[in-house]
Design a protein around this motif. Structure first.
Motif, PDB file in Angstrom:
ATOM      1  N   PRO A  53     -60.894  -7.931 -18.911  1.00 42.44           N
ATOM      2  CA  PRO A  53     -60.821  -8.741 -17.938  1.00 42.44           C
ATOM      3  C   PRO A  53     -60.106 -10.151 -18.312  1.00 42.44           C
ATOM      4  N   ARG A  54     -59.882 -10.125 -19.695  1.00 39.57           N
ATOM      5  CA  ARG A  54     -58.864 -11.271 -19.924  1.00 39.57           C
ATOM      6  C   ARG A  54     -57.499 -10.898 -20.442  1.00 39.57           C
ATOM      7  N   ALA A  55     -56.765 -11.765 -20.727  1.00 42.07           N
ATOM      8  CA  ALA A  55     -55.326 -11.492 -20.968  1.00 42.07           C
ATOM      9  C   ALA A  55     -55.362 -11.548 -22.485  1.00 42.07           C
ATOM     10  N   GLU A  56     -54.309 -10.855 -22.980  1.00 42.74           N
ATOM     11  CA  GLU A  56     -54.366 -10.804 -24.420  1.00 42.74           C
ATOM     12  C   GLU A  56     -53.056 -10.874 -24.998  1.00 42.74           C
ATOM     13  N   TRP A  57     -52.853 -11.720 -25.854  1.00 43.66           N
ATOM     14  CA  TRP A  57     -51.521 -11.838 -26.765  1.00 43.66           C
ATOM     15  C   TRP A  57     -51.726 -11.581 -28.091  1.00 43.66           C
ATOM     16  N   VAL A  84     -46.773  -9.098 -28.158  1.00 39.40           N
ATOM     17  CA  VAL A  84     -46.532  -8.855 -26.499  1.00 39.40           C
ATOM     18  C   VAL A  84     -47.827  -9.624 -25.936  1.00 39.40           C
ATOM     19  N   LEU A  85     -47.605  -9.756 -24.871  1.00 37.71           N
ATOM     20  CA  LEU A  85     -48.612 -10.316 -23.816  1.00 37.71           C
ATOM     21  C   LEU A  85     -49.026  -9.399 -22.825  1.00 37.71           C
ATOM     22  N   ARG A  91     -54.063  -1.686 -18.606  1.00 39.89           N
ATOM     23  CA  ARG A  91     -54.534  -0.590 -19.355  1.00 39.89           C
ATOM     24  C   ARG A  91     -53.503  -0.132 -20.396  1.00 39.89           C
ATOM     25  N   HIS A  92     -54.176  -0.436 -21.723  1.00 38.44           N
ATOM     26  CA  HIS A  92     -53.353   0.132 -22.844  1.00 38.44           C
ATOM     27  C   HIS A  92     -54.141   0.595 -23.907  1.00 38.44           C
ATOM     28  N   ASP A 112     -57.546 -14.927 -17.673  1.00 42.91           N
ATOM     29  CA  ASP A 112     -56.332 -14.946 -16.957  1.00 42.91           C
ATOM     30  C   ASP A 112     -56.632 -14.972 -15.472  1.00 42.91           C
ATOM     31  N   ASP A 113     -56.387 -16.177 -14.837  1.00 38.85           N
ATOM     32  CA  ASP A 113     -56.521 -16.606 -13.610  1.00 38.85           C
ATOM     33  C   ASP A 113     -55.438 -16.311 -12.541  1.00 38.85           C
ATOM     34  N   ALA A 114     -54.510 -15.593 -12.886  1.00 37.87           N
ATOM     35  CA  ALA A 114     -53.477 -14.968 -12.046  1.00 37.87           C
ATOM     36  C   ALA A 114     -54.342 -14.268 -11.033  1.00 37.87           C
ATOM     37  N   PRO A 115     -53.980 -14.596  -9.853  1.00 34.85           N
ATOM     38  CA  PRO A 115     -54.354 -13.381  -8.731  1.00 34.85           C
ATOM     39  C   PRO A 115     -53.819 -11.949  -8.905  1.00 34.85           C
ATOM     40  N   THR A 116     -54.640 -10.920  -8.635  1.00 37.58           N
ATOM     41  CA  THR A 116     -54.346  -9.728  -8.836  1.00 37.58           C
ATOM     42  C   THR A 116     -54.068  -9.118  -7.564  1.00 37.58           C
TER      43      THR A 116
END
Length: 116
Positions: A53-57, A84-85, A91-92, A112-116
């Protein structure tokens, strides 16, 4: 004000193919996590996908590896220095990591607050 100091070395580890993947939490604060991951000959289990549910760098500090992303035909190869961001819920999985040398990753997870 007293400050706590923690230090270490990202390349100090006890990794072998027999030990599996080693994950060390370095920082966890305010919704942000930083992990050091050491892999030798590791791959995600068949059919397993990371879906955070969070972004990953993530940056590969040493070794070699390849990531797979759902819906992409070809793996994403990585060498030392590549980063990579990965957006939330992208899914990875780990296709492979080097069997000859440790693959040392630094992963930063954040909201990650970007709208989905």
């Amino acid at each position: 004000m007293k400050r706590a100091i923690r230090s270490g070395n990202l390349f100090d580890h006890d990794a072998s193919a027999d030990a599996g993947e080693q994950i060390d939490a370095l920082v966890e604060e305010g919704g942000v996590s930083i992990e050091r991951i050491v892999s030798v000959g590791h791959a995600s289990a068949p059919g397993f996908w990371y879906d955070s549910p969070r972004a990953e760098w993530v940056v590969l500090l040493s070794g070699a590896a390849a990531l797979e992303f759902e819906g992409e035909a070809e793996p994403h190869p990585m060498k030392a220095g590549d980063h990579v961001l990965i957006g939330a819920h992208c899914r990875h999985r780990v296709a492979w990591t080097s069997e000859q040398e440790p693959s040392v990753w630094l992963a930063v997870y954040y909201p990650d607050d970007a709208p989905t």
